[in-house]
Scaffold this motif. Structure first.
Motif: not given
Length: 213
Positions: A35-36, A38, A56, A59-60
């Motif tokens: 999902e992150r 893309n 990205e 940031s999880l």
């Protein structure tokens, strides 16, 4: 020449993204990673922004480190290192795992029955130091179920049972000396197996014990 340029463009077009490989994830679902990212199959692999993907991923909630590589002709390779939960922080009615540095991990979905429960506003920042001290005294550490901060100053340890266990009052400073004393007393008197309510280690020159009776 025009011919050389055409060959260069054709060569670039051959580098199409076919697969993304992710290693090192245990608590991070692949769906959350995808999902992150893309990314879409068939896109030009040189259009993939590696540093943006890394940002990205970081940031999880569980990801501590991420390496992102282009592996020509058609693969993006990702290796992540996840955070290690060291304790479970009870803050009001929320339960959050803490990482090795004492920072809360933004995930309240996982169940961590095996982790020590810590309570108190400043518990997160103080937990790594407490665990470092406890690791040197495994006999005690093995029995600790929860640890409660008292007045942002010191810890109470609760042994054997998180609700109704033996409470050990630790001093404000020099936790290790207090734990060493407790381990020695336990070796001599089998203290931790007795039917006690409180062991108070706050004073260096005396030991105060309250029994359940």
């Amino acid at each position: 020449s025009l011919k050389a340029n055409m060959e260069h463009v054709t060569a670039l077009n051959e580098f199409k993204l076919a697969q993304v490989t992710v290693d090192g994830h245990a608590r991070t679902p692949l769906a959350a990673v995808n999902e992150r990212l893309n990314l879409s199959q068939g896109m030009n692999i040189f259009d993939v922004d590696l540093s943006l993907i890394r940002e990205e991923l970081l940031s999880l909630p569980w990801i501590a480190e991420a390496i992102v590589e282009r592996r020509l002709p058609d693969t993006i390779y990702i290796r992540v290192r996840e955070k290690t939960p060291i304790a479970l922080w009870q803050n009001k009615r929320r339960y959050q795992p803490l990482d090795e540095t004492g920072h809360p991990i933004a995930d309240e979905t996982m169940v961590f029955n095996q982790l020590m429960l810590v309570v108190g506003v400043d518990a997160p920042s103080q937990t790594p130091g407490l665990i470092q001290a406890l690791e040197k005294y495994p006999v005690i550490y093995d029995k600790v179920r929860s640890a409660v901060r008292v007045g942002n100053r010191r810890w109470n340890l609760i042994l054997n049972d998180p609700e109704d266990g033996l409470v050990v009052y630790l001093p404000d400073t020099d936790i290790e000396a207090a734990l060493e004393r407790l381990e020695r007393l336990n070796e001599e008197e089998n203290l931790l197996e007795k039917d006690l309510k409180i062991i108070d280690l706050r004073l260096k020159d005396r030991l105060i014990i309250r029994t359940n009776a």
